[in-house]
Enzyme design. Structure first.
Site, PDB file in Angstrom:
ATOM      1  N   HIS A 177       0.848  -1.188   0.000  1.00 29.98           N
ATOM      2  CA  HIS A 177       0.000   0.000   0.000  1.00 29.98           C
ATOM      3  C   HIS A 177       0.882   1.235   0.000  1.00 29.98           C
ATOM      4  O   HIS A 177       1.882   1.291   0.698  1.00 29.98           O
ATOM      5  CB  HIS A 177      -0.893   0.017   1.243  1.00 29.98           C
ATOM      6  CG  HIS A 177      -1.752   1.243   1.319  1.00 29.98           C
ATOM      7  ND1 HIS A 177      -2.920   1.362   0.597  1.00 29.98           N
ATOM      8  CD2 HIS A 177      -1.605   2.405   1.994  1.00 29.98           C
ATOM      9  CE1 HIS A 177      -3.459   2.547   0.843  1.00 29.98           C
ATOM     10  NE2 HIS A 177      -2.685   3.195   1.687  1.00 29.98           N
TER      11      HIS A 177
ATOM     12  N   SER B   6      -7.149   4.485   9.500  1.00 30.22           N
ATOM     13  CA  SER B   6      -7.871   4.459   8.222  1.00 30.22           C
ATOM     14  C   SER B   6      -7.195   3.491   7.244  1.00 30.22           C
ATOM     15  O   SER B   6      -7.846   2.635   6.634  1.00 30.22           O
ATOM     16  CB  SER B   6      -7.907   5.886   7.649  1.00 30.22           C
ATOM     17  OG  SER B   6      -8.264   5.889   6.298  1.00 30.22           O
TER      18      SER B   6
HETATM   19  N1  URA Z   1      -5.155   7.396   3.041  1.00 26.89           N
HETATM   20  C1  URA Z   1      -6.166   6.753   3.689  1.00 26.89           C
HETATM   21  O1  URA Z   1      -6.600   5.698   3.262  1.00 26.89           O
HETATM   22  N2  URA Z   1      -6.660   7.310   4.788  1.00 26.89           N
HETATM   23  C2  URA Z   1      -6.222   8.468   5.292  1.00 26.89           C
HETATM   24  O2  URA Z   1      -6.713   8.916   6.308  1.00 26.89           O
HETATM   25  C3  URA Z   1      -5.189   9.128   4.607  1.00 26.89           C
HETATM   26  C4  URA Z   1      -4.663   8.552   3.486  1.00 26.89           C
END
Ligand code: URA
Ligand code: CA
Length: 439
Positions: free
Chosen positions: A82, A183
């Site tokens: 990611h 997140s």
């Molecule tokens: N990318 C995400 O998936 N969430 C965030 O809060 C910031 C970047």
């Protein structure tokens, strides 16, 4: 439990318990905790932060708010990667097939682009016929057969994050390290991988604008992974300029095909970041004895053409026309009405680039969305001709712009020019990789 008391607790910089975090997230999802109370809580978190334990509890609560992908019936270590959001970052299209070519298993759910950063799913959709919304059982069949599949998020993955992010976006509460970490990690954990390599970007095009912030985010995400029993490594890489030269959907697919065809030399930033990501993915998959062994295996997969072949197989399995994915035909995906060279207005050295503005310029040409409803033009974007530190001359273009709609070009060119600083002094060299955290 009363939400107002929990907000007061966070305002007083006290820790929330596991039960309190659970109450808050469940309540927000069923709307018994209204937006204004969640917004106040998020703002209190922006100022007072969270302990690692609170951030882990928040991550787990968000992860369990929706579907959890079960990849346990797939063979091997399921490894994911990611990136926290880059410009010109086409690493997934290079690394995922290379890992499969080395015997690894990549069952990846990827996002669409929004704003100045591109999304892997949008890039894949620039290949005619390519399906990115496929049922989970077919997705798993492809992974078992080929070793790699990349699809869009399916089902109802992490609805808590969708709702929280939408609120953060309009209340200036995006830039909080525990909120960003929870997140990202809740989505990655819900997507089912055993091991995750994170690329945390730092610089002008990134959420994290200082190395200290990037290190703190990376360290927290690795810690959350450890606390929930997944193997996580984070690399911290530079986003003070686009990673690759191409910014745009088909243009980035072309750059990935160039790399997998051996046309991009070692030492190039895209090449090196791909190799570093791949090295840690192979190590976490227990498919290499050490970093040198991993790099050797990746280079062999690249030089033999096995990586490109895996990309072609994946695209074919997902309904796409893989005959475009070779040096002879890839230009056909990048056909536009006009390719316009953009020349600098002064001479000197390229001393600073605002990568976010480069991404925005490409978006304005039609390569990205300003709102979720916007349609993407797959062929448009730009290809950089200069990198930080290069000498620039008024008769040598800074980039080539791929334009389909001339009405959009002027504003995009203006945005592009605003992204550069040209100075008389050659700037200090900027590293590509700052740190590796975890394992
Ligand atoms: N990318 C995400 O998936 N969430 C965030 O809060 C910031 C970047
Ligand atoms: Ca970042």
């Amino acid at each position: 439990m009363r939400t107002v008391d929990l907000i007061e607790k966070k305002v007083q910089n006290e820790e929330l318990t596991t039960e309190e975090i659970s109450f808050l997230i469940k309540g927000f999802l069923d709307s018994t905790v209204p937006d204004y109370q969640m917004a106040a809580m998020q703002m209190a978190i922006v100022f007072n932060g969270m302990s690692d334990r609170e951030a882990t509890d928040l991550t787990m609560e968000m992860m369990h708010s929706g579907d959890i992908v079960d990849l346990s019936d797939l063979k091997g270590v399921k490894v994911d990667k990611h990136s926290t959001g880059g410009v010109g970052d086409t690493t997934t299209l290079v690394v995922a097939p290379l890992i499969a070519a080395c015997g690894g298993t990549v069952a990846k759910m990827s996002g669409r682009g929004l704003g100045h950063t591109g999304g892997t799913i949008d890039k894949l959709e620039s290949i005619p016929g390519m399906q990115v919304e496929i049922p989970l059982d077919k997705f798993k069949q492809i992974v078992n057969h080929i070793g790699v599949s990349v699809i869009g998020q399916s089902g109802d993955l992490d609805p808590a994050d969708k709702k929280m992010y939408a609120l953060r976006d309009v209340t200036a509460t995006v830039r909080s390290i525990p909120l960003i970490a929870s997140s990202i990690m809740s989505k990655k954990l819900a997507a089912g991988a055993d091991a995750i390599v994170l690329d945390v970007k730092v610089g002008s095009g990134a959420f994290m604008q200082t190395l200290d912030q990037a290190r703190a985010l990376a360290t927290l995400m690795v810690e959350i992974g450890k606390r929930v029993g997944r193997r996580v490594v984070a690399i911290i890489t530079d986003m003070n300029q686009p990673l690759g030269m191409a910014v745009g959907n088909a243009l980035e697919v072309r750059e990935a095909v160039e790399l997998l065809s051996g046309r991009i030399p070692k030492g190039d930033p895209l090449y090196e970041v791909c190799m570093l990501l791949g090295t840690h993915m192979l190590l976490l998959s227990d498919l290499a004895s050490d970093a040198d062994d991993a790099r050797q295996k990746l280079e062999t997969a690249l030089e033999s053409g096995a990586g490109l072949k895996k990309l072609q197989q994946m695209v074919t399995a997902q309904g796409g026309d893989a005959s475009y994915l070779c040096m002879q035909r890839i230009d056909e995906l990048c056909k536009v009405r006009e390719i316009r060279p953009i020349y600098p207005k002064t001479e000197g050295y390229l001393s600073a680039i605002n990568a976010e503005r480069i991404g925005t310029a490409a978006q304005m040409l039609g390569a990205g969305r300003a709102t979720k409803a916007d349609r993407i033009d797959p062929a448009v974007g730009l290809v950089m001709k200069k990198r930080l530190g290069d000498a620039v001359h008024i008769d040598e273009p800074l980039c080539m712009m791929y334009i389909n709609d001339p009405a959009k070009a002027d504003a995009a060119i203006e945005e592009f020019y605003s992204a550069f600083m040209i100075s008389e002094q050659k700037p200090a060299h900027c590293p590509m990789v700052y740190d590796v955290i975890g394992e």
